[in-house]
Design an enzyme around this catalytic site. Structure first.
Site, mmCIF file in Angstrom:
data_model
loop_
_atom_site.group_PDB
_atom_site.id
_atom_site.type_symbol
_atom_site.label_atom_id
_atom_site.label_comp_id
_atom_site.label_asym_id
_atom_site.label_seq_id
_atom_site.Cartn_x
_atom_site.Cartn_y
_atom_site.Cartn_z
ATOM 1 N N ASN A 159 0.807 -1.233 0.000
ATOM 2 C CA ASN A 159 0.000 0.000 0.000
ATOM 3 C C ASN A 159 0.839 1.282 0.000
ATOM 4 O OD1 ASN A 159 0.701 -0.576 2.652
ATOM 5 N ND2 ASN A 159 -1.219 0.180 3.503
ATOM 6 N N SER A 235 -0.457 -7.848 7.095
ATOM 7 C CA SER A 235 -1.699 -8.245 7.748
ATOM 8 C C SER A 235 -1.422 -8.907 9.105
ATOM 9 C CB SER A 235 -2.456 -9.219 6.849
ATOM 10 O OG SER A 235 -1.641 -10.345 6.606
ATOM 11 N N THR A 236 -2.423 -8.871 9.957
ATOM 12 C CA THR A 236 -2.292 -9.496 11.278
ATOM 13 C C THR A 236 -2.077 -11.007 11.134
ATOM 14 O OG1 THR A 236 -3.552 -7.772 12.354
ATOM 15 C CG2 THR A 236 -3.548 -9.913 13.455
ATOM 16 N N ALA A 238 -0.590 -12.715 8.642
ATOM 17 C CA ALA A 238 0.797 -13.027 8.265
ATOM 18 C C ALA A 238 1.738 -12.697 9.421
ATOM 19 C CB ALA A 238 1.190 -12.249 7.013
ATOM 20 N N GLY A 239 1.452 -11.612 10.129
ATOM 21 C CA GLY A 239 2.295 -11.214 11.255
ATOM 22 C C GLY A 239 2.344 -12.285 12.337
ATOM 23 N N GLU A 256 4.154 -4.474 12.382
ATOM 24 C CA GLU A 256 3.177 -3.394 12.160
ATOM 25 C C GLU A 256 2.034 -4.016 11.379
ATOM 26 O OE1 GLU A 256 3.164 -0.464 13.337
ATOM 27 O OE2 GLU A 256 5.228 0.037 13.864
ATOM 28 N N CYS A 290 -3.448 1.423 6.541
ATOM 29 C CA CYS A 290 -3.622 0.595 7.748
ATOM 30 C C CYS A 290 -4.312 1.361 8.862
ATOM 31 C CB CYS A 290 -2.275 0.080 8.218
ATOM 32 S SG CYS A 290 -1.087 1.405 8.472
ATOM 33 N N GLU A 465 7.687 1.778 15.150
ATOM 34 C CA GLU A 465 8.570 2.366 14.144
ATOM 35 C C GLU A 465 8.431 3.876 14.262
ATOM 36 O OE1 GLU A 465 7.550 0.278 10.463
ATOM 37 O OE2 GLU A 465 9.142 -1.139 10.965
HETATM 38 P P1 NAD Z 1 0.287 -9.345 3.661
HETATM 39 O O1 NAD Z 1 0.384 -9.683 5.098
HETATM 40 O O2 NAD Z 1 -0.445 -10.257 2.769
HETATM 41 O O3 NAD Z 1 1.765 -9.227 3.040
HETATM 42 C C1 NAD Z 1 2.724 -8.308 3.517
HETATM 43 C C2 NAD Z 1 4.115 -8.781 3.112
HETATM 44 O O4 NAD Z 1 4.446 -9.975 3.815
HETATM 45 C C3 NAD Z 1 4.259 -9.138 1.636
HETATM 46 O O5 NAD Z 1 5.554 -8.763 1.221
HETATM 47 C C4 NAD Z 1 4.083 -10.659 1.639
HETATM 48 O O6 NAD Z 1 4.706 -11.269 0.519
HETATM 49 C C5 NAD Z 1 4.778 -11.034 2.932
HETATM 50 N N1 NAD Z 1 4.292 -12.242 3.606
HETATM 51 C C6 NAD Z 1 2.992 -12.664 3.712
HETATM 52 N N2 NAD Z 1 2.939 -13.779 4.470
HETATM 53 C C7 NAD Z 1 4.208 -14.053 4.874
HETATM 54 C C8 NAD Z 1 4.806 -15.075 5.690
HETATM 55 N N3 NAD Z 1 4.081 -16.035 6.255
HETATM 56 N N4 NAD Z 1 6.141 -15.046 5.889
HETATM 57 C C9 NAD Z 1 6.893 -14.057 5.346
HETATM 58 N N5 NAD Z 1 6.407 -13.082 4.549
HETATM 59 C C10 NAD Z 1 5.073 -13.078 4.323
HETATM 60 O O7 NAD Z 1 -0.283 -7.856 3.602
HETATM 61 P P2 NAD Z 1 -0.650 -6.966 2.324
HETATM 62 O O8 NAD Z 1 -1.897 -7.499 1.713
HETATM 63 O O9 NAD Z 1 0.561 -6.801 1.451
HETATM 64 O O10 NAD Z 1 -0.927 -5.551 3.031
HETATM 65 C C11 NAD Z 1 -2.143 -5.202 3.620
HETATM 66 C C12 NAD Z 1 -2.092 -5.388 5.123
HETATM 67 O O11 NAD Z 1 -0.985 -4.670 5.669
HETATM 68 C C13 NAD Z 1 -3.311 -4.825 5.822
HETATM 69 O O12 NAD Z 1 -3.731 -5.715 6.819
HETATM 70 C C14 NAD Z 1 -2.796 -3.536 6.460
HETATM 71 O O13 NAD Z 1 -3.507 -3.101 7.590
HETATM 72 C C15 NAD Z 1 -1.404 -3.916 6.806
HETATM 73 N N6 NAD Z 1 -0.559 -2.721 6.958
HETATM 74 C C16 NAD Z 1 -0.163 -2.356 8.218
HETATM 75 C C17 NAD Z 1 0.596 -1.195 8.385
HETATM 76 C C18 NAD Z 1 1.067 -0.751 9.749
HETATM 77 O O14 NAD Z 1 1.972 0.083 9.811
HETATM 78 N N7 NAD Z 1 0.504 -1.238 10.834
HETATM 79 C C19 NAD Z 1 0.949 -0.429 7.272
HETATM 80 C C20 NAD Z 1 0.514 -0.838 6.021
HETATM 81 C C21 NAD Z 1 -0.237 -1.996 5.872
#
Ligand code: NAD
Length: 485
Positions: A159, A235-236, A238-239, A256, A290, A465
């Site tokens: 994003n 995303s939560t 993946a986190g 994050e 986010c 951060e």
């Molecule tokens: P996503 O979790 O699908 O992917 C984020 C990144 O992580 C990508 O590079 C992806 O390839 C990688 N990834 C995914 N699963 C993984 C795993 N198991 N191991 C290692 N790497 C992995 O998220 P997205 O669809 O790219 O982004 C949208 C999400 O991000 C929303 O939930 C949004 O709220 C969140 N977001 C949070 C913040 C914040 O600062 N809190 C900022 C921006 C976006």
């Protein structure tokens, strides 16, 4: 298809050791422009071996970069900030073609990324010292030193690809870490411009290494024994998986994550202030922000008037080609994301909420992953549309009776990323803001201040951060105690 060359349409390798080298894997990411639905380029999906090459490069560069000291590293960081700023328009155009964010947004976030890097350069003085501490035992003192934690793996979403990377890169490089960074599979192409900036800024080879890829590439970074720390935004879900993987290895991790932030509109609000700030605070980046305040809590006594004010703004948003300067809302990043948003709109209807405006695809835009900015009314806090992160231009308005009920509704969420208070009495608004269970709260506007920590509470994250606080997770401490001179 495979070569060492690079252009802005295709990545054909990984950037390691300060140069593009051919990727090992054959799998390609296809990058689709969400405004045209056309393929605009390809990038190699980095394999485990590619990740290993990048980590080895970072490991080789670590001793010299770490020994260079904060002042020398800050000088490099400031040069990188200048080179990123000089390319803000290039970044803007490429990122807009990758993720559909309006070009005015992507260009200004590239400038913002440069400012974040420059800010971390300015913190060099705070790291430039070892201190001696008395022990309380005669003759014995401790010398306390801060050392970089090692190679850091930086994993980012689509994003705000560049500014979110800068939030990690700035503190990591200042602390003396070297890095391997991976953007989301939707947005790899801007790495071409970033690599150009790294070379122009004379960032030493191996200090910043870049790989493209999806989940498997991210997992390879997380699992690599040569990576000492992970910083993740996404995303939560993946986190959580990454946190588990890091726990297994006892590897420090910063997360994050997602959010469902609320704007608590107090009964003394000036409706014009709400109108003026709503786009930025709640619909920024096509609602794919986010911390966007997508739950609108409105005082019951002024509910009808304020719903009208919100509906005016939502209905009046300029939706269209994100390459045009006047566009406020572009397409969603992908067909999948549009489907997700449309599923939530259908769910909201089935839960009994009313679509006050929007809810369909814009008729004048038959091509592209567009969804009209949408406002739900007749909603309540138990509905899934009011609890789950939609990540699109969908707002949910709900009435509250008094301040205590409003605050209880704000905090009735598994997330705690951010929030907003709208109100005319600023002292009261600040008192109310302090009762939010969230890491970042804005009064009458929602902006991230690079010098203040940003980090989610509850299921929105772990650690922070931005601000000086963001440097500590990239450091480890050593104390040497003896009869020191
Ligand atoms: P996503 O979790 O699908 O992917 C984020 C990144 O992580 C990508 O590079 C992806 O390839 C990688 N990834 C995914 N699963 C993984 C795993 N198991 N191991 C290692 N790497 C992995 O998220 P997205 O669809 O790219 O982004 C949208 C999400 O991000 C929303 O939930 C949004 O709220 C969140 N977001 C949070 C913040 C914040 O600062 N809190 C900022 C921006 C976006």
């Amino acid at each position: 298809m495979r070569s060492n060359s690079i252009d802005t349409a295709n990545l054909t390798g990984i950037f390691a050791d300060g140069r593009w080298i051919a990727a090992d894997g054959d799998d390609l990411l296809e990058v689709v422009n969400p405004a045209t639905e056309r393929v605009i380029g390809y990038a190699p999906m980095a394999s485990d071996r590619d990740v290993d090459v990048a980590v080895q490069a970072a490991t080789r560069a670590l001793p010299a970069w770490s020994a260079a000291g904060p002042t020398a590293r800050a000088f490099v960081l400031s040069r990188l900030a200048i080179e990123v700023e000089a390319r803000a328009e290039d970044f803007g155009r490429i990122v807009t073609r990758e993720n559909g964010s309006p070009v005015q947004e992507t260009t200004s976030t590239a400038m913002n990324a440069a400012r974040i890097l420059a800010y971390y350069a300015s913190l060099a003085g705070s790291l430039d010292c070892e201190d001696l501490r008395p022990s309380g035992v005669a003759g014995l003192v401790s010398r306390v030193a801060r050392r970089p934690v090692g190679v850091a793996g930086l994993i980012t979403p689509w994003n705000f690809p560049l500014s979110i990377l800068a939030m990690k890169l700035g503190p990591a490089l200042l602390a003396g870490c070297t890095v391997v960074a991976k953007p989301a599979p939707e947005t790899p192409l801007h790495l071409a411009v970033l690599a150009e900036a790294l070379v122009a800024a004379e960032v030493p080879p191996g200090v910043v290494n870049l790989v493209a890829g999806g989940v498997s590439t991210g997992q390879a970074i997380v699992e690599h024994p040569g990576v000492a720390k992970i910083a993740f935004t996404g995303s939560t879900e993946a986190g959580r998986q990454i946190a588990v993987a890091c726990a297994r290895q006892l590897k420090p991790v910063t997360l994050e994550l997602g959010g469902k932030s609320a704007a608590l509109v107090l009964d003394d609000v000036d409706a014009d202030v709400l109108r003026a700030n709503l786009m930025r605070a709640s619909l920024r980046n096509n609602g794919q922000t986010c911390y966007a305040a997508t739950r609108l809590l409105l005082p019951r006594a002024r509910y009808a008037e304020l719903v009208d004010a919100v509906a005016d703004v939502v209905q009046g948003a300029v939706v269209g080609d994100p390459m045009r300067e006047e566009t406020q809302v572009g397409p969603l990043v992908s067909d999948r994301q549009r489907q997700r948003v449309e599923d939530y709109v259908a769910l909201g209807r089935s839960e009994g909420a009313t679509v006050a405006t929007g809810g369909s695809r814009p008729q004048h835009l038959p091509v592209g992953y567009y969804v009209e900015p949408t406002l739900f009314t007749d909603s309540n806090p138990g509905m899934r549309i009011a609890r789950e992160e939609i990540f699109g231009p969908v707002l949910v308005a709900m009435p509250y009776a008094d301040e205590d009920e409003g605050i209880a509704m704000v905090n009735d969420s598994p997330f705690g990323l951010a929030g907003m208070v709208y109100g005319d009495d600023l002292d009261r608004a600040e008192r109310v803001a302090c009762r939010f269970e969230a890491g970042t709260v804005g009064i009458n506007s929602l902006v991230l201040n690079p010098v203040a920590p940003f980090g989610g509470w509850k299921e929105s994250g772990l650690g922070v951060e931005l601000g000086p606080e963001a440097v500590t997770p990239y450091l480890r401490y050593q104390s040497v105690t003896g009869n020191l001179r």
